[in-house]
Design an enzyme around this catalytic site. Structure first.
Site, PDB file in Angstrom:
ATOM      1  CE  LYS A 297      -3.802  -0.137  -0.126  1.00  0.00           C
ATOM      2  NZ  LYS A 297      -4.738  -0.352  -1.253  1.00  0.00           N
TER       3      LYS A 297
ATOM      4  CB  VAL B 234     -12.959  -0.814   6.223  1.00  0.00           C
ATOM      5  CG1 VAL B 234     -14.347  -0.489   5.658  1.00  0.00           C
ATOM      6  CG2 VAL B 234     -11.929   0.199   5.739  1.00  0.00           C
TER       7      VAL B 234
END
Length: 347
Positions: free
Chosen positions: A169, A199
Site C-alpha cells: 500500500k 473498515v
C-alpha cells in the site's frame, strides 16, 4: 463548483469488493452512472443483479489481469472520474507488484485515453501511514510507512503477510503520487488518495458465510460475534488498543465527496471515525436493544476493560472533516447495523 456532479460516469475498479460495492451504491443513489471492472464475467453477475434496479446506469467490464500493460485502456474511455480500489489484500505471494503495477497502469491509461477524466480517487490505506510504535502515537497525512518497506527489503519472501501488505500500500500510493508529479504538465486530471483505517460494517458484496468476508470484516465477526473464536482471535487485543476504524458506508461517502470537492484535489486524506478496542465493540454488541439474535451466543470478554486503555495507533482525521465535511457513524450504529446484517444472513 464540484469537480464532477451527477449524472457523470465514474469508473470503479474491483467493483465486486467489500468497499467498492458500497462506493457504487453511494454513487448510484446520488445520481451518478458507474462503470465497474471485475476480473471475470462471473464475478460481475452478482454486482449486476444487486444493482439491477439502476438499469443502464451501471455497466460492467472484465479486466482479467490489472497488471497487464494497457489493461485499463478501454475502460477509462468516456468516464469523468475514477475510483481505483482494486488491490490485493492479505493474499499469499507477491502483493507489491500487482498493487504498484495495477495503480500505475490505470493512471497511464487515464493519461493516454481518459480525455474526459477530471479526478482520480485512489483507495490507499492507513497501513501506508502508520509504523510500529511502542507508545501511543497520533499519525497524520504527513506520515509514511517506510518501516514496512524497509522490513520487506530486509526480509524478502520471509516477511510476514502484514509487512507485505503494508509495504504494497505504501509503495503503490507513492508510485501514484510520483506518476502525477512526473506527468503534471500532461494530465488533465488530479489525484486524491484516501487512507482509511480498519473498515467495518455491513456487507453488500457476495458472501456465502463468515469465512468469505474480507479481512477486516471477518476479523470483526470472529472477535465480536463468534464466542467460539472470540477469545482466541481477540485475546491479544481485549485489554490493549490497536488502531482506529471507519464504517464502510462512511468510507464510500468519503470517496464521492472527494470526487466532488475541488479542494480535495492533490490531497492525501485519512478516513477514520476514532479508536477501536475489541472489548468496546463486544460491550457495545452486548448492550444492543433489542439484543441480536444470532446463531451463536455473543462473546463477553472482560466488560469495561477496553475503555481503560489509550489508543496505540491513533489517526488525526481533521482533514477529512475540513476538506470533505465528513461526519462519521458511531460505534453503536455500525455495530447494530452489522449485527442486523448477520441476523438476515442467519449467522
Amino acid at each position: 463548483m464540484p469537480v464532477i456532479q451527477p449524472p457523470s460516469k465514474v469508473l470503479v475498479s474491483g467493483a465486486n469488493g467489500y468497499i467498492a460495492m458500497w462506493i457504487i451504491r453511494d454513487l448510484l443513489e446520488h445520481g451518478y452512472s458507474v462503470r465497474g471492472t471485475v476480473r471475470s464475467a462471473a464475478k460481475g453477475e452478482y454486482v449486476k443483479m444487486y444493482f439491477a434496479g439502476y438499469g443502464v446506469k451501471l455497466e460492467m467490464v472484465v479486466i482479467e489481469d490489472i497488471v497487464k500493460e494497457g489493461a485499463f485502456d478501454e475502460a477509462v474511455k468516456g468516464v469523468d472520474a475514477i475510483a481505483h480500489t482494486a488491490s490485493p489484500v492479505f493474499t499469499s505471494g507477491d502483493m507489491v507488484e500487482p498493487a504498484v503495477k495495477g495503480t500505475i497502469g490505470i493512471l497511464r491509461s487515464a493519461l493516454q485515453f481518459g480525455q474526459n477524466i477530471k479526478r482520480i480517487m485512489y483507495t490507499s490505506s492507513g497501513s501506508a501511514v502508520l509504523h510500529e510504535v511502542n507508545q501511543p502515537t497520533i499519525f497524520t497525512e504527513e506520515d509514511w510507512n517506510f518501516q514496512a518497506v524497509n522490513s520487506l527489503k530486509e526480509e524478502g519472501e520471509d516477511a510476514s503477510v502484514r509487512i507485505k501488505y503494508r509495504a504494497s500500500k505504501t509503495l503503490a500510493e507513492q508510485a501514484a503520487w510520483s506518476f502525477v508529479k512526473e506527468h503534471q504538465h500532461e494530465i488533465s486530471w488530479d489525484l486524491t488518495a484516501l487512507n482509511p483505517t480498519f473498515v467495518f460494517g455491513p456487507a453488500i458484496h457476495e458472501v456465502a458465510d463468515p469465512t468469505s468476508l474480507n479481512f477486516s470484516a471477518r476479523l470483526f465477526y470472529d472477535c465480536v460475534a463468534d464466542s467460539a473464536k472470540s477469545d482466541e482471535a481477540s485475546k491479544q487485543f481485549l485489554s490493549n488498543t490497536f488502531s482506529t476504524w471507519v464504517d464502510v458506508r462512511d468510507l464510500a461517502e468519503g470517496h464521492r465527496r472527494a470526487l466532488e470537492k475541488q479542494e480535495a484535489g492533490g490531497e492525501r486524506i485519512i478516513i477514520s471515525a476514532g479508536p477501536w478496542r475489541w472489548q468496546d465493540f463486544i460491550d457495545t454488541a452486548n448492550l444492543l436493544d433489542p439484543p441480536p439474535q444470532l446463531s451463536k451466543p455473543l462473546p463477553k470478554g472482560k466488560p469495561g476493560v477496553g475503555s481503560q486503555h489509550s489508543c496505540l495507533y491513533d489517526f488525526d482525521n481533521t482533514k477529512s472533516h475540513r476538506v470533505l465535511g465528513m461526519k462519521y457513524r458511531s460505534m453503536v450504529e455500525m455495530t447494530r447495523d452489522t449485527f442486523v446484517d448477520y441476523e438476515a444472513r442467519g449467522w
